[in-house]
Motif scaffolding. Structure first.
Motif, PDB file in Angstrom:
ATOM      1  N   GLU A  14       0.846  -1.184   0.000  1.00 26.51           N
ATOM      2  CA  GLU A  14       0.000   0.000   0.000  1.00 26.51           C
ATOM      3  C   GLU A  14       0.885   1.239   0.000  1.00 26.51           C
ATOM      4  O   GLU A  14       1.789   1.370   0.829  1.00 26.51           O
ATOM      5  N   THR A  22       0.702   5.410   0.105  1.00 24.40           N
ATOM      6  CA  THR A  22      -0.147   6.564   0.391  1.00 24.40           C
ATOM      7  C   THR A  22       0.637   7.838   0.122  1.00 24.40           C
ATOM      8  O   THR A  22       1.665   8.101   0.760  1.00 24.40           O
ATOM      9  N   SER A  26       1.238  11.994  -0.076  1.00 24.68           N
ATOM     10  CA  SER A  26       0.902  13.160   0.747  1.00 24.68           C
ATOM     11  C   SER A  26       1.749  14.346   0.295  1.00 24.68           C
ATOM     12  O   SER A  26       2.711  14.195  -0.470  1.00 24.68           O
ATOM     13  N   GLY A  41      -6.695   8.418  -2.163  1.00 29.15           N
ATOM     14  CA  GLY A  41      -6.301   7.842  -0.888  1.00 29.15           C
ATOM     15  C   GLY A  41      -5.237   6.794  -1.055  1.00 29.15           C
ATOM     16  O   GLY A  41      -4.521   6.757  -2.068  1.00 29.15           O
ATOM     17  N   PRO A  42      -5.089   5.909  -0.074  1.00 29.51           N
ATOM     18  CA  PRO A  42      -4.102   4.829  -0.176  1.00 29.51           C
ATOM     19  C   PRO A  42      -4.362   3.961  -1.398  1.00 29.51           C
ATOM     20  O   PRO A  42      -5.505   3.660  -1.722  1.00 29.51           O
ATOM     21  N   GLN A  43      -3.289   3.557  -2.079  1.00 29.56           N
ATOM     22  CA  GLN A  43      -3.386   2.729  -3.274  1.00 29.56           C
ATOM     23  C   GLN A  43      -2.670   1.410  -3.017  1.00 29.56           C
ATOM     24  O   GLN A  43      -1.496   1.403  -2.630  1.00 29.56           O
ATOM     25  N   ASN A  70       5.611   9.703  -0.068  1.00 29.01           N
ATOM     26  CA  ASN A  70       4.904   8.431  -0.025  1.00 29.01           C
ATOM     27  C   ASN A  70       5.253   7.674   1.253  1.00 29.01           C
ATOM     28  O   ASN A  70       6.415   7.651   1.669  1.00 29.01           O
TER      29      ASN A  70
END
Length: 566
Positions: free
Chosen positions: A101, A103, A105, A238-240, A302
């Motif tokens: 995952e 994420t 920002s 959002g989170p991938q 990330n």
């Protein structure tokens, strides 16, 4: 032949009569063993209870790797066992799926410059992007931009949008869908109105990476994308999650993203180009990519975590051929929290329709089949993870099958039962592809309903749900959706309900459970799903893809190498 039949069916008012269904099958297909199946005892109470639970705020939007997954897996294993199933992975109810995952920002704006003029676009409202690389910092700096039309390299179709241009280290700007998506019928270099895999964003990013691009930006346009910018923003904000790639990962761009159509128009205008003119040119074979004389820059941070999500598997062993398998599939996951939230502050993507309903259907169908007694072949009930992240759970199972694929007869995928009341028809996504259409025709006769081709083939739904992962490995799969010709209100009412859902609830915080829903249409659709699965499980036939289908050679090769099964 298949394309012609589909085109004629689409032009003839959209609805397929039962005789029309026959046009979608090859006349030379061998006669299949299709047994008559009585209606099943399918519990509406089960559908309501499980859909309500899965889409409650407690489950937090069912994002893989969260508490919502723990609750979902626990609920499914409990209900599968109570339905009379056995664990599907040896003594375990789950198959672990390794995921990463990422994420993002602190997104900087997307800055486009030609050395004199700077164009600055805000993250979220005007552009969005992610990285597939496991880097703590993503930095795209002064990357030269190239417009590559639809970003397709298809040698078998004599089409290459990258021919004659070197995009290594550059940012490619790509149009969504296929060049012929505006066609009225289904004839054309890319199947006309029906989207091919080349039209999907997944393919476009993969091809850009193979070409060595540093970044790929798809131009969002609501009609060819088949969804609004709100869906892009919520799905990519959002989170991938991605499948763990191991030591030899495929090529990956630095940044993959989307830009609003107006943004793309401004960028091209600053480069002395016109988006409409280039879009028109890109629809013709031989289109040449255009260097824009502009550069793109952005950056973001990330955070990464590796975790194992879970496919949940239950099996009802067959009475006579337990080593031959029929699949029911549905994805249990959704998006977790939504970005941006709704106007009332609600930020949970509950995913009631998509796909708490399909997940609940796995349990309801398992109960019904158990009550009817074990069929000849085994029935597998597979709730897969990470569909919303790119069909990751389905792809993992299809490439790491618990039950051999050459012993898997075929299957039925269930993705989002829209609550719209009973209909006279069902929507067939990808008709004319396999001999499973003959099972569908028999089930429709038993139910007194008809089949309608997908009214939006340009949306590429056949490549957007979990059945596609199995089709790529050669397993014939059916994807049948609810119909739009409603008993109350006809096609106009059905279309209005579908459009309202897609505009206001799909992949958003308002896809919530409603105690006042009318479940009669869903229960009728489930009766069809029950018959389809049980027909295959009681049959002795091995249906294949029709001659000329893209997946036929894969199945034939698999069967030729098999000492048992197909």
């Amino acid at each position: 032949m298949i394309k012609r039949a589909l085109m004629l069916a689409s032009l003839a008012a959209g609805a397929l009569t039962l005789s029309g269904c026959e046009d979608l099958m090859t006349g030379s297909a061998p006669e299949l063993d299709i047994p008559e199946i009585a209606a099943g005892e399918i519990s509406q109470e089960t559908m309501v209870d499980i859909t309500r639970q899965l889409s409650s705020d407690e489950f937090g939007g069912r994002m893989p790797g969260t508490k919502g997954e723990e609750l979902t897996v626990a609920l499914l294993t409990e209900r599968f066992a109570a339905a009379g199933l056995q664990p599907g992975n040896g003594e375990s109810w789950v198959q672990e799926v390794p995921l990463v995952e990422i994420t993002g920002s602190n997104f900087a704006p997307l800055t486009i410059t030609n050395g004199e003029t700077d164009l600055v676009y805000d993250y979220g409202s005007e552009w969005t992007g992610v990285t597939y690389r496991e880097d703590a910092q993503t930095q795209l700096a002064n990357s030269e931009m190239v417009f590559v039309g639809y970003g397709i390299n298809a040698p078998e179709r004599g089409w290459n949008d990258y021919e004659g241009v070197d995009v290594k280290g550059k940012t490619v700007v790509i149009l969504v869908n296929d060049p012929d998506w505006e066609s009225e019928g289904l004839e054309g270099p890319f199947n006309g109105k029906a989207m091919t895999f080349y039209g999907r964003w997944t393919y476009k990013y993969e091809e850009a990476a193979r070409q060595g691009a540093a970044s790929a930006l798809i131009v969002h346009d609501t009609a060819p994308a088949s969804y609004g910018w709100n869906v892009v923003e919520s799905s990519w904000g959002g989170p991938q999650a991605y499948a763990a790639r191991g030591d030899n990962p495929p090529p990956m761009t630095l940044v993959n993203g989307w830009v609003q159509k107006d943004v793309a128009g401004e960028i091209l205008a600053a480069a002395g180009q016109d988006l409409d003119a280039l879009t028109k040119a890109a629809k013709t074979k031989g289109f040449k990519a255009v260097e824009l004389g502009m550069t793109a820059s952005t950056s973001f941070q990330n955070s990464m975590r590796s975790f194992k999500s879970q496919n949940v598997i239950g099996v009802l062993p067959g009475s006579e051929a337990p080593d031959e398998y029929v699949l029911y599939t549905a994805h249990w996951d959704h998006l977790g929290t939504c970005n941006p939230p709704a106007e009332d502050g609600d930020n949970i993507c509950n995913g009631a329709v998509d796909n708490a309903t399909g997940t609940a259907a796995l349990v309801a169908l398992a109960e019904a089949h158990s009550k009817a007694g074990a069929p000849k072949r085994s029935l597998v009930f597979l709730a897969v993870t990470a569909e919303e992240s790119g069909l990751l759970g389905a792809h993992y199972y299809a490439t790491n099958p618990v039950f051999p694929l050459d012993q898997t007869v075929g299957g039925v995928n269930m993705d989002a039962f829209l609550i719209a009341g009973p209909s006279k028809d069902v929507t067939v996504v990808g008709p004319g592809k396999s001999q499973l259409d003959q099972f569908l025709e028999a089930a429709l006769v038993a139910d007194g309903r008809v089949a309608t081709p997908n009214p939006n083939p340009e949306a590429g739904y056949y490549y957007r749900s979990d059945h596609f992962a199995f089709a790529k490995q050669g397993v014939p799969m059916l994807y049948v959706d609810g119909g739009e010709d409603l008993i109350e209100g006809g096609r106009e009412a059905g279309k209005a309900i579908s459009e309202e859902y897609r505009a206001n609830r799909y992949h958003g915080p308002k896809d919530e459970f409603d105690e006042n829903w009318d479940w009669s249409g869903v229960m009728a659709d489930l009766q069809l799903m029950y018959r389809l699965g049980r027909m295959m499980a009681m049959s002795s036939s091995w249906p294949n893809w029709v001659e000329g289908d893209e997946f036929r050679a894969i199945r034939d090769e698999s069967c030729a190498a098999s000492a048992s099964g197909c």
